[in-house]
Design a protein around this motif. Structure first.
Motif, PDB file in Angstrom:
ATOM      1  N   LYS A   1       0.843  -1.194   0.000  1.00  0.00           N
ATOM      2  CA  LYS A   1       0.000   0.000   0.000  1.00  0.00           C
ATOM      3  C   LYS A   1       0.877   1.242   0.000  1.00  0.00           C
ATOM      4  N   VAL A   2       0.346   2.326  -0.513  1.00  0.00           N
ATOM      5  CA  VAL A   2       1.031   3.609  -0.414  1.00  0.00           C
ATOM      6  C   VAL A   2       0.088   4.569   0.298  1.00  0.00           C
ATOM      7  N   LEU A   3       0.547   5.081   1.445  1.00  0.00           N
ATOM      8  CA  LEU A   3      -0.272   6.023   2.194  1.00  0.00           C
ATOM      9  C   LEU A   3       0.220   7.434   1.893  1.00  0.00           C
ATOM     10  N   LEU A   4      -0.699   8.367   1.795  1.00  0.00           N
ATOM     11  CA  LEU A   4      -0.334   9.741   1.513  1.00  0.00           C
ATOM     12  C   LEU A   4      -0.498  10.568   2.789  1.00  0.00           C
ATOM     13  N   LEU A   5       0.622  11.059   3.324  1.00  0.00           N
ATOM     14  CA  LEU A   5       0.567  11.799   4.580  1.00  0.00           C
ATOM     15  C   LEU A   5      -0.133  13.147   4.385  1.00  0.00           C
ATOM     16  N   PRO A   6      -0.990  13.528   5.322  1.00  0.00           N
ATOM     17  CA  PRO A   6      -1.708  14.797   5.167  1.00  0.00           C
ATOM     18  C   PRO A   6      -0.786  16.020   5.278  1.00  0.00           C
ATOM     19  N   GLU A   7       0.342  15.859   5.977  1.00  0.00           N
ATOM     20  CA  GLU A   7       1.301  16.962   6.106  1.00  0.00           C
ATOM     21  C   GLU A   7       2.645  16.470   5.583  1.00  0.00           C
ATOM     22  N   PRO A   8       3.368  17.326   4.850  1.00  0.00           N
ATOM     23  CA  PRO A   8       4.669  16.877   4.346  1.00  0.00           C
ATOM     24  C   PRO A   8       5.663  16.668   5.480  1.00  0.00           C
ATOM     25  N   MET A   9       6.600  15.753   5.239  1.00  0.00           N
ATOM     26  CA  MET A   9       7.550  15.346   6.269  1.00  0.00           C
ATOM     27  C   MET A   9       8.883  16.054   6.064  1.00  0.00           C
ATOM     28  N   GLU A  10       9.566  16.322   7.161  1.00  0.00           N
ATOM     29  CA  GLU A  10      10.921  16.871   7.079  1.00  0.00           C
ATOM     30  C   GLU A  10      11.915  15.782   7.467  1.00  0.00           C
TER      31      GLU A  10
ATOM     32  N   ASP B   1      17.482  17.948  11.961  1.00  0.00           N
ATOM     33  CA  ASP B   1      17.523  18.615  13.266  1.00  0.00           C
ATOM     34  C   ASP B   1      16.829  17.809  14.347  1.00  0.00           C
ATOM     35  N   ILE B   2      15.718  17.182  13.969  1.00  0.00           N
ATOM     36  CA  ILE B   2      14.922  16.452  14.967  1.00  0.00           C
ATOM     37  C   ILE B   2      14.844  14.985  14.542  1.00  0.00           C
TER      38      ILE B   2
ATOM     39  N   ARG C   1       3.850   1.375  17.824  1.00  0.00           N
ATOM     40  CA  ARG C   1       2.482   1.027  18.235  1.00  0.00           C
ATOM     41  C   ARG C   1       1.413   1.507  17.253  1.00  0.00           C
ATOM     42  N   GLY C   2       1.639   1.251  15.992  1.00  0.00           N
ATOM     43  CA  GLY C   2       0.622   1.562  14.984  1.00  0.00           C
ATOM     44  C   GLY C   2       0.538   3.013  14.565  1.00  0.00           C
ATOM     45  N   SER C   3       1.512   3.827  14.989  1.00  0.00           N
ATOM     46  CA  SER C   3       1.523   5.225  14.579  1.00  0.00           C
ATOM     47  C   SER C   3       2.857   5.579  13.942  1.00  0.00           C
ATOM     48  N   LEU C   4       2.802   6.454  12.953  1.00  0.00           N
ATOM     49  CA  LEU C   4       4.028   7.032  12.408  1.00  0.00           C
ATOM     50  C   LEU C   4       4.234   8.366  13.126  1.00  0.00           C
ATOM     51  N   TYR C   5       5.435   8.534  13.670  1.00  0.00           N
ATOM     52  CA  TYR C   5       5.786   9.798  14.327  1.00  0.00           C
ATOM     53  C   TYR C   5       6.736  10.541  13.414  1.00  0.00           C
ATOM     54  N   TYR C   6       6.417  11.779  13.127  1.00  0.00           N
ATOM     55  CA  TYR C   6       7.327  12.529  12.261  1.00  0.00           C
ATOM     56  C   TYR C   6       7.235  14.025  12.502  1.00  0.00           C
ATOM     57  N   GLN C   7       8.212  14.739  11.936  1.00  0.00           N
ATOM     58  CA  GLN C   7       8.288  16.187  12.077  1.00  0.00           C
ATOM     59  C   GLN C   7       7.702  16.845  10.847  1.00  0.00           C
TER      60      GLN C   7
ATOM     61  N   LEU D   1       5.692  18.175  16.023  1.00  0.00           N
ATOM     62  CA  LEU D   1       5.727  16.723  15.900  1.00  0.00           C
ATOM     63  C   LEU D   1       4.309  16.217  15.643  1.00  0.00           C
ATOM     64  N   LEU D   2       4.209  15.243  14.759  1.00  0.00           N
ATOM     65  CA  LEU D   2       2.902  14.725  14.380  1.00  0.00           C
ATOM     66  C   LEU D   2       2.843  13.229  14.660  1.00  0.00           C
ATOM     67  N   ARG D   3       1.691  12.797  15.099  1.00  0.00           N
ATOM     68  CA  ARG D   3       1.455  11.363  15.255  1.00  0.00           C
ATOM     69  C   ARG D   3       0.350  10.971  14.285  1.00  0.00           C
ATOM     70  N   TYR D   4       0.735  10.139  13.333  1.00  0.00           N
ATOM     71  CA  TYR D   4      -0.167   9.735  12.260  1.00  0.00           C
ATOM     72  C   TYR D   4      -0.587   8.289  12.498  1.00  0.00           C
ATOM     73  N   ASP D   5      -1.868   8.084  12.697  1.00  0.00           N
ATOM     74  CA  ASP D   5      -2.372   6.738  12.951  1.00  0.00           C
ATOM     75  C   ASP D   5      -2.411   5.949  11.640  1.00  0.00           C
ATOM     76  N   LEU D   6      -1.688   4.841  11.603  1.00  0.00           N
ATOM     77  CA  LEU D   6      -1.546   4.090  10.353  1.00  0.00           C
ATOM     78  C   LEU D   6      -2.822   3.350   9.957  1.00  0.00           C
ATOM     79  N   THR D   7      -3.675   3.055  10.920  1.00  0.00           N
ATOM     80  CA  THR D   7      -4.939   2.386  10.602  1.00  0.00           C
ATOM     81  C   THR D   7      -5.982   3.400  10.155  1.00  0.00           C
ATOM     82  N   ASP D   8      -6.128   4.477  10.914  1.00  0.00           N
ATOM     83  CA  ASP D   8      -7.090   5.532  10.556  1.00  0.00           C
ATOM     84  C   ASP D   8      -6.608   6.385   9.386  1.00  0.00           C
ATOM     85  N   GLU D   9      -5.306   6.357   9.149  1.00  0.00           N
ATOM     86  CA  GLU D   9      -4.682   7.195   8.131  1.00  0.00           C
ATOM     87  C   GLU D   9      -5.005   8.674   8.354  1.00  0.00           C
TER      88      GLU D   9
END
Ligand SMILES: *[C@@H]1O[C@H](CO)[C@@H](O)[C@H](O)[C@H]1NC(C)=O
Ligand SMILES: *[C@@H]1O[C@H](CO)[C@@H](O)[C@H](O)[C@H]1NC(C)=O
Length: 450
Positions: A256-265, A320-321, A273-279, A286-294
């Protein structure tokens, strides 16, 4: 037209004969032929020629028959006249001309559309590739300065793209096993193995990137063997690839290819635990993106954190982060103005992303190639490009103590842009110059900090 002409001729003939009234009647005879009869009034009964003048009557009859034949022939098979042809031709021409005009207009419209699309395509092609090397710091923020581990050599585009055979078997450990292992011995890092290559990115967007597996059970439809991958070169990094397992990653078949709602740095993202954490791009958020809920389910700024090129790792890339996970949970590795560029380690609440505790170290963040956490200890890698480098520094959050170490570490492809630890698999995951590699690690006996 023809009939009228014929009738007129008859009328003329009759008039010439001195008759003042005549009428023409048409009817079909028994054989189905058209029959014309003339009734002529006469002022005197005697004026009508009697049987004696039958020659004259017969003459007239013959002429009438002749005319009948002509008229019927005209009626049955009226030939198309030149005028008729002209009229129909003109009509046809008119419609054809109208059609032609309409088609011309359509062609012009289509040509305009084609031109617009061509322009658009050219524009998209002209968009600069993020790896243009004319500036000291390119759009991806790569510091093109000196590599501390490589005698100051300019390292930016030393693209070593040699192929390495994909290992036929990759160790896959499951959570149950791992927990037992973890409980048995969370300790100091004592060695790092040789890199094992799993996949090579096939486009420039994959020169840098980040990839991982969730050390803890992710939510359905993903499992403990799901592999996540983000090619991190680009102005708008949003694509998150999911692979069923390491083998599918090696074969290059994403699930699958998921499209993040906010661009990543940067390459500092992680999965836990089922979430992508990114800046978020150009932001300390910092954003926590739920991989199931997308969808993004939590966000919080990292207080005072430098971002977008203030305190990156030595290779640059707006690193940086750096968000990492170990046996003890979720961490942020970064720096602040207050720390004057020294590495700050903060433990984060994985639900809210709030900082729960922070430590300041005495090592400059821009002097090290990368950093990761194992069992609550920070480890830093000296060089991102030198083939045989080392992990030369560690900081223990349990004791607040730091110390120099010397653990050999190989940058097999000469440009290591991401190094993260996976506690469940006891492996380091790295992205070295287009290549996704892992390193097995060995931990010592339970340390005093446990
Ligand atoms: C580790 O390596 C980096 C980069 O070469 C260097 O700046 C730093 O001083 C080293 N740290 C120790 C403790 O040796
Ligand atoms: C690093 O060393 C290994 C083993 O000698 C070699 O196979 C590899 O090509 C080297 N990589 C680079 C980037 O020089």
């Amino acid at each position: 037209m023809w009939i009228r002409f014929v009738v007129f001729s008859f009328w003329l003939v009759l008039c010439v004969q001195g008759l003042d009234r005549a009428s023409l009647r048409r009817s079909s005879d028994s054989s189905g032929r058209c029959q014309y009869s003339f009734i002529v009034d006469s002022p005197m009964e005697s004026s009508c020629p009697g049987t004696s003048s039958s020659v004259e009557t017969e003459n007239l009859n013959a002429r009438l028959t002749l005319l009948e034949v002509v008229v019927s022939r005209i009626l049955d098979a009226r030939p198309v006249t030149k005028a008729d042809i002209k009229t129909s031709e003109m009509e046809n021409m008119k419609t054809l001309l109208q059609d032609k005009k309409q088609l011309d207009r359509q062609i012009q419209k289509l040509q305009r559309q084609v031109q617009e699309l061509t322009d658009e395509r050219d524009k998209l092609r002209e968009k600069p590739c993020p790896l243009v090397q004319t500036e000291p710091t390119n759009s991806f923020g790569i510091i093109t300065g000196k590599d501390p581990g490589n005698n100051g050599a300019y390292q930016e585009m030393k693209a070593e793209v040699s192929e390495i055979p994909v290992p036929s078997k990759v160790p896959v450990l499951f959570k149950g096993q791992e927990n037992a292992q973890n409980n048995a011995g969370c300790g100091e890092l004592i060695s790092v193995g040789e890199p094992i290559t799993h996949q090579k990115a096939n486009s420039i967007t994959g020169r840098y990137g980040v990839w991982f597996q969730d050390p803890e059970s992710p939510g359905a439809p993903y499992g403990p063997s799901t592999v996540w991958r983000i090619d991190a070169v680009g102005k708008d990094v949003r694509e998150l690839f999911a692979y069923e397992n390491l083998e599918q990653l090696s074969r290059g078949y994403p699930l699958k290819v998921l499209l993040l709602p906010e661009p990543m740095e940067s390459t500092g993202a992680t999965v836990y635990r089922g979430s992508l954490y990114y800046q978020r791009q150009r932001s300390p958020m910092l954003l926590r993106y739920d991989l199931t809920d997308e969808s993004i389910v939590a966000q919080a700024p990292l207080p005072q954190a430098g971002f977008h090129g203030q305190y990156p790792y030595s290779w640059g890339g707006y690193t940086d982060i750096d968000l990492v996970v170990d046996e003890k949970g979720l961490w942020a590795i970064y720096s602040t103005e207050k720390a004057r560029g020294a590495i700050v380690v903060s433990q984060l609440d994985p639900e809210s992303l709030k900082v729960t505790r922070s430590w300041e170290t005495n090592i400059q963040k821009n002097k090290v190639a990368n950093a990761f956490m194992v069992c609550g200890r920070l480890y830093t890698v000296a060089s991102y490009s030198t083939n045989s480098t080392n992990i030369n520094f560690t900081f223990d959050t349990a004791s607040g103590q730091s110390k120099a170490v010397d653990l050999p570490f190989r940058n097999h492809y000469g440009y290591n842009s991401m190094i993260d630890y996976n506690a469940a698999r006891r492996m380091l995951y790295a992205w070295d110059n287009f290549h996704m590699v892992t390193y097995d690690v060995k931990l010592g006996k339970t340390s005093s900090s446990q």
